[in-house]
Each structure stands twice: as structure tokens, then as C-alpha cells.
Design a protein around this motif. Structure first.
Motif, PDB file in Angstrom:
ATOM      1  N   PHE A 245       0.828  -1.208   0.000  1.00 37.01           N
ATOM      2  CA  PHE A 245       0.000   0.000   0.000  1.00 37.01           C
ATOM      3  C   PHE A 245       0.867   1.264   0.000  1.00 37.01           C
ATOM      4  O   PHE A 245       0.545   2.248  -0.644  1.00 37.01           O
ATOM      5  CB  PHE A 245      -0.935   0.017   1.219  1.00 37.01           C
ATOM      6  CG  PHE A 245      -2.113  -0.903   1.049  1.00 37.01           C
ATOM      7  CD1 PHE A 245      -3.125  -0.581   0.155  1.00 37.01           C
ATOM      8  CD2 PHE A 245      -2.203  -2.083   1.766  1.00 37.01           C
ATOM      9  CE1 PHE A 245      -4.219  -1.427  -0.014  1.00 37.01           C
ATOM     10  CE2 PHE A 245      -3.288  -2.932   1.592  1.00 37.01           C
ATOM     11  CZ  PHE A 245      -4.289  -2.602   0.704  1.00 37.01           C
ATOM     12  N   MET A 246       1.982   1.188   0.739  1.00 38.75           N
ATOM     13  CA  MET A 246       2.807   2.401   0.821  1.00 38.75           C
ATOM     14  C   MET A 246       3.263   2.843  -0.564  1.00 38.75           C
ATOM     15  O   MET A 246       3.181   4.025  -0.908  1.00 38.75           O
ATOM     16  CB  MET A 246       4.014   2.171   1.729  1.00 38.75           C
ATOM     17  CG  MET A 246       4.860   3.441   1.880  1.00 38.75           C
ATOM     18  SD  MET A 246       6.318   3.149   2.890  1.00 38.75           S
ATOM     19  CE  MET A 246       7.121   4.753   2.770  1.00 38.75           C
ATOM     20  N   LEU A 247       3.712   1.866  -1.376  1.00 35.60           N
ATOM     21  CA  LEU A 247       4.204   2.236  -2.711  1.00 35.60           C
ATOM     22  C   LEU A 247       3.044   2.761  -3.571  1.00 35.60           C
ATOM     23  O   LEU A 247       3.181   3.756  -4.286  1.00 35.60           O
ATOM     24  CB  LEU A 247       4.871   1.030  -3.377  1.00 35.60           C
ATOM     25  CG  LEU A 247       5.635   1.368  -4.665  1.00 35.60           C
ATOM     26  CD1 LEU A 247       6.777   2.345  -4.388  1.00 35.60           C
ATOM     27  CD2 LEU A 247       6.195   0.106  -5.317  1.00 35.60           C
ATOM     28  N   LYS A 248       1.918   2.101  -3.472  1.00 36.67           N
ATOM     29  CA  LYS A 248       0.732   2.559  -4.211  1.00 36.67           C
ATOM     30  C   LYS A 248       0.409   4.007  -3.819  1.00 36.67           C
ATOM     31  O   LYS A 248       0.164   4.858  -4.667  1.00 36.67           O
ATOM     32  CB  LYS A 248      -0.447   1.639  -3.878  1.00 36.67           C
ATOM     33  CG  LYS A 248      -1.800   2.136  -4.353  1.00 36.67           C
ATOM     34  CD  LYS A 248      -2.891   1.112  -4.015  1.00 36.67           C
ATOM     35  CE  LYS A 248      -4.278   1.617  -4.337  1.00 36.67           C
ATOM     36  NZ  LYS A 248      -4.937   2.269  -3.195  1.00 36.67           N
ATOM     37  N   GLU A 249       0.464   4.263  -2.530  1.00 34.05           N
ATOM     38  CA  GLU A 249       0.085   5.599  -2.054  1.00 34.05           C
ATOM     39  C   GLU A 249       1.123   6.656  -2.436  1.00 34.05           C
ATOM     40  O   GLU A 249       0.779   7.814  -2.699  1.00 34.05           O
ATOM     41  CB  GLU A 249      -0.182   5.532  -0.544  1.00 34.05           C
ATOM     42  CG  GLU A 249      -1.492   4.776  -0.291  1.00 34.05           C
ATOM     43  CD  GLU A 249      -1.651   4.155   1.084  1.00 34.05           C
ATOM     44  OE1 GLU A 249      -0.809   4.400   1.975  1.00 34.05           O
ATOM     45  OE2 GLU A 249      -2.633   3.395   1.272  1.00 34.05           O
TER      46      GLU A 249
ATOM     47  N   SER B  79      13.219   5.329   1.691  1.00 34.77           N
ATOM     48  CA  SER B  79      12.929   4.539   2.892  1.00 34.77           C
ATOM     49  C   SER B  79      12.118   3.301   2.528  1.00 34.77           C
ATOM     50  O   SER B  79      12.340   2.221   3.090  1.00 34.77           O
ATOM     51  CB  SER B  79      12.237   5.363   3.976  1.00 34.77           C
ATOM     52  OG  SER B  79      11.163   6.062   3.448  1.00 34.77           O
ATOM     53  N   TYR B  80      11.209   3.444   1.586  1.00 33.88           N
ATOM     54  CA  TYR B  80      10.412   2.279   1.151  1.00 33.88           C
ATOM     55  C   TYR B  80      11.337   1.151   0.672  1.00 33.88           C
ATOM     56  O   TYR B  80      11.224   0.010   1.133  1.00 33.88           O
ATOM     57  CB  TYR B  80       9.428   2.671   0.040  1.00 33.88           C
ATOM     58  CG  TYR B  80       8.771   1.464  -0.589  1.00 33.88           C
ATOM     59  CD1 TYR B  80       7.731   0.794   0.053  1.00 33.88           C
ATOM     60  CD2 TYR B  80       9.235   0.940  -1.806  1.00 33.88           C
ATOM     61  CE1 TYR B  80       7.158  -0.341  -0.501  1.00 33.88           C
ATOM     62  CE2 TYR B  80       8.664  -0.193  -2.368  1.00 33.88           C
ATOM     63  CZ  TYR B  80       7.629  -0.834  -1.703  1.00 33.88           C
ATOM     64  OH  TYR B  80       7.074  -1.969  -2.246  1.00 33.88           O
ATOM     65  N   HIS B  81      12.244   1.475  -0.249  1.00 31.24           N
ATOM     66  CA  HIS B  81      13.084   0.414  -0.820  1.00 31.24           C
ATOM     67  C   HIS B  81      14.026  -0.193   0.219  1.00 31.24           C
ATOM     68  O   HIS B  81      14.263  -1.404   0.215  1.00 31.24           O
ATOM     69  CB  HIS B  81      13.868   0.939  -2.025  1.00 31.24           C
ATOM     70  CG  HIS B  81      12.973   1.180  -3.207  1.00 31.24           C
ATOM     71  ND1 HIS B  81      12.218   0.179  -3.770  1.00 31.24           N
ATOM     72  CD2 HIS B  81      12.688   2.301  -3.909  1.00 31.24           C
ATOM     73  CE1 HIS B  81      11.507   0.670  -4.786  1.00 31.24           C
ATOM     74  NE2 HIS B  81      11.780   1.957  -4.890  1.00 31.24           N
TER      75      HIS B  81
END
Ligand code: M6R
Length: 366
Positions: free
Chosen positions: A8-12, A342-344
Motif C-alpha cells: 500500500f505504501m508504494l501505491k500511495e 525509505s520504502y526500498h
């Protein structure tokens, strides 16, 4: 549900161009040269008579409040104080009936922010809410407000809520600046036109995703990381550090770049990556000299720079380019690479990105 994205984080993160377009809808009327926001229009006198604005919020929403402080003071010339809601509620704050309190909350359910609102109302202040969740407790408790219209944010790490909060607050600041006459007509129209380009500029910033992945791979095993920024981008540094902490569990700290010499510079050695927001607008030369100080101590430099930059590129280990925009709007583009970084890193470390340990999406307890 995740629309083909792994989390979801990447989608958002990728939804930000459309989320901001939704925030603008019916409000940013560039051709007519107006910003329409019922919650502000209906209470314009309260805003214009306010001797100051006090912003209360927690976490990422508090960072959006800090960005808003710079924007309100710069454009609308109204003094702003930004407070952690948790501190505000317990320190017998001085609030007058002619103060405007702005409460920012994605969920609209944060207990500390709610308590701060109740206290401000008891003291007679007018409380304006900036919430994402329609019909949430905070949106009902406030006297008036403006929704961010970012759509549901599921990832615990706040992303599109942050950029849409900044968007709403910028619209309010510009609206007040126009009503007060603290901005020239030419400048006002220039800001409106530039706001309209932001979703497209975020799209361009998102195109660095693969490049950012490589940088993430390089630094994923560090134990500490510093984030530096100045002016409008100082709160972005705080937000970048919070994102890294929350989802990758790497210790990170954000600082105003010039504060480095008052302490944190002692931490810098060849093990320490430093993410520096060094866009061309906004104390650029000063930030470049901060970068030189980091380099002479063998720190690793990841520069967030304006497209076409060469000075920082010569000094940094990596640069990530973002499109140019006016200084007050740079946070909307500089935030994007920090979210992706930070996501990756968190994904590469095998962490639960959408539901990090010990955290909840809305903190409804003290
Ligand atoms: O729903 P809220 O905006 O009131 O939430 C405030 C904080 O709890 C929230 O921003 C938190 O810091 C996020 N996990 C940050 O990514």
C-alpha cells in the motif's frame, strides 16, 4: 486493492499526483484567479483578525504543520506556532479567543490532537481542521475545516496524506495572503499557475524510482542516517528521517543543515550517510558548503537536487534530481525521493512496510 503494487505504501506514494489533483478540485481555479474553500471563506474574518495561528498535530502531520509555518509566515505574514498536540494539551498554553488553531490529522482520530482541540475550544479559540478521513472525530469536533481528499491511506507510514496536507495549507495561506494584500497580484497568479504544475512535477520525481532503488541497495545496512535541509525543506528532512525510522528501524535524525556544526557533525565519519536536500532555490550556496563539510569528514552524501545541478553532483556520492519549482512549493517534490528511499530500504531488509512493528495507523490512545 493494491492496484498491482507490492505494498500500500508504494501505491500511495504513486498516487500523489492524482491525490493532489483531487485536493485542488473545485478549489484551485487558475483561470479565474481564485482559490475557493468554503471553510475559509465562511470564516474569513476570523482568519484575518487572528493575531497568530497555532498549529497542533502529531508525527507526519506535525511536519506538515512545520512546512505550513514557513508558508503562512512567508506569504500571509501571520505569525505561526507549531506544537506537538501532546505537549500543548499538558502545558497550560496561552490561547486567546482571537487565535486561530489549525489541527492537522490524517485519520482525524488521534487522541492527543483531539485533546488539544478540546482545550483550545475551551479557551475560546476558533479551531480549523485539516483531516483526510471524512466524518472523522476531529473533523466533527472542529469549528470548520478543509479535507485533504487524498483517498484512503492504508500504509502506516504516511505519504500522500503529508503532501496533500501541505497542499491544503498552501491554498489557505495563499487565500489569506490575497485577502490581506500581503502578496502582489502577479505573485499570487504565479503561485496558482505553479501549483497547477505540481502533480506533473511529482510524476517526474517518481521516475527516479529505479535509480533510488540502487541507492537503497547501497545503504540498506547502515545503522544510522542523517537528513539535512534548510528553510522550507528543514521539515522535509525531519519527515525523511521519520519515514526511514518507522519502516526500516534504522536510526535516523533530521536537522536544519546549519545546526550540524552545533553537534551532529561529530557523528560524521565514513560510515554515516547524510541525505541533504540541496535544491537550487533556498540557501543553495550555504547548503553546498555544508555538503563540503560533510565530505571533508568522509561522510557519504546523497543529494536531493534540482534538475541539471552540477555543483552538488561533483561532491556527492549520489544525487537524485527533482524538477525545479518556486521555493515555497519545493517540499512537495523533495519529499518524493525520501519516501521512495525509505520504502526500498525497508523492503530490502524484509521489514513489514505497511504495518511496521509497534505502530498503529491511528493512535487513539495517549
Ligand atoms: O492521523 P494523524 O495524522 O493524526 O496521525 C499522526 C501520526 O500518528 C502519524 O503521522 C504518524 O507519525 C505516521 N505513522 C507517520 O508516518
Amino acid at each position: 486493492e493494491k492496484n498491482g503494487f507490492d505494498h500500500f505504501m508504494l501505491k500511495e506514494i504513486y498516487e500523489q499526483p492524482s491525490a493532489i489533483t483531487d485536493t485542488y478540485r473545485g478549489r484551485l481555479l487558475v483561470d479565474d484567479g481564485i482559490i475557493r474553500m468554503a471553510g475559509v471563506d465562511d470564516n474569513l474574518e476570523r482568519f484575518l483578525n487572528a493575531k497568530r495561528i497555532v498549529i497542533v498535530a502529531c508525527g507526519t502531520s506535525w511536519h506538515a504543520g512545520l512546512v505550513a509555518e514557513y508558508i503562512f509566515e512567508d506569504l500571509a505574514r501571520i505569525p505561526v506556532e507549531v506544537e506537538y498536540a501532546s505537549e500543548f494539551r499538558y502545558r497550560n498554553p496561552i490561547i486567546n479567543s482571537d487565535d486561530v488553531v489549525i489541527a492537522i490529522s490524517q485519520s482525524g482520530e488521534t487522541a492527543d490532537t483531539m485533546a488539544a482541540i478540546k482545550l483550545a475550544k475551551e479557551k475560546g479559540a476558533f479551531v480549523f481542521g485539516v483531516c483526510n478521513v471524512v466524518g472523522s472525530s476531529i473533523s466533527r469536533e472542529t469549528n470548520a475545516g478543509a479535507y485533504t481528499h487524498a483517498g484512503p491511506e492504508i500504509g502506516v507510514a504516511s505519504t500522500k496524506a503529508f503532501t496533500t496536507q501541505i497542499t491544503v495549507l498552501t491554498l489557505i495561506a495563499l487565500k489569506l495572503a490575497k485577502a490581506k494584500g500581503s502578496i502582489s497580484n502577479t505573485d499570487f497568479h504565479m503561485h496558482l499557475r505553479e501549483l497547477e504544475t505540481i502533480p506533473g512535477k511529482i510524476e517526474i520525481a517518481l521516475n527516479s524510482n529505479e535509480h533510488i532503488k540502487k541507492i537503497a541497495f547501497k545503504y540498506k545496512d547502515v545503522r544510522n542516517c542523517l537528513y539535512l535541509g534548510r528553510g522550507f525543506n528543514f521539515p522535509v528532512a525531519l519527515e525523511g528521517a521519520l519515514k526511514l525510522k518507522e519502516i526500516s528501524y534504522i536510526h535516523a535524525e533530521g536537522y536544519p543543515a546549519a545546526e550540524m556544526k552545533h553537534g551532529p557533525i561529530a557523528l560524521i565519519d565514513e560510515e554515516m550517510p547524510v541525505v541533504v536536500i540541496a535544491t537550487r532555490k533556498g540557501h543553495y550556496e550555504k547548503v553546498v558548503s555544508n555538503i563540503q563539510e560533510i565530505k571533508s569528514r568522509q561522510g557519504k552524501i546523497i543529494g536531493i537536487v534540482t534538475e541539471g545541478d552540477t555543483s552538488v553532483r561533483d561532491l556527492a556520492d549520489f544525487v537524485i534530481e527533482v524538477p525545479d519549482t518556486i521555493e515555497a512549493l519545493t517540499p512537495l517534490v523533495t519529499t518524493i525521493p525520501l519516501q521512495l528511499l525509505s520504502y526500498h530500504i525497508a523492503v530490502m531488509l524484509g521489514k513489514n512496510v505497511d504495518q511496521p512493528r509497534n505502530l498503529a495507523k491511528s493512535v487513539t490512545v495517549e
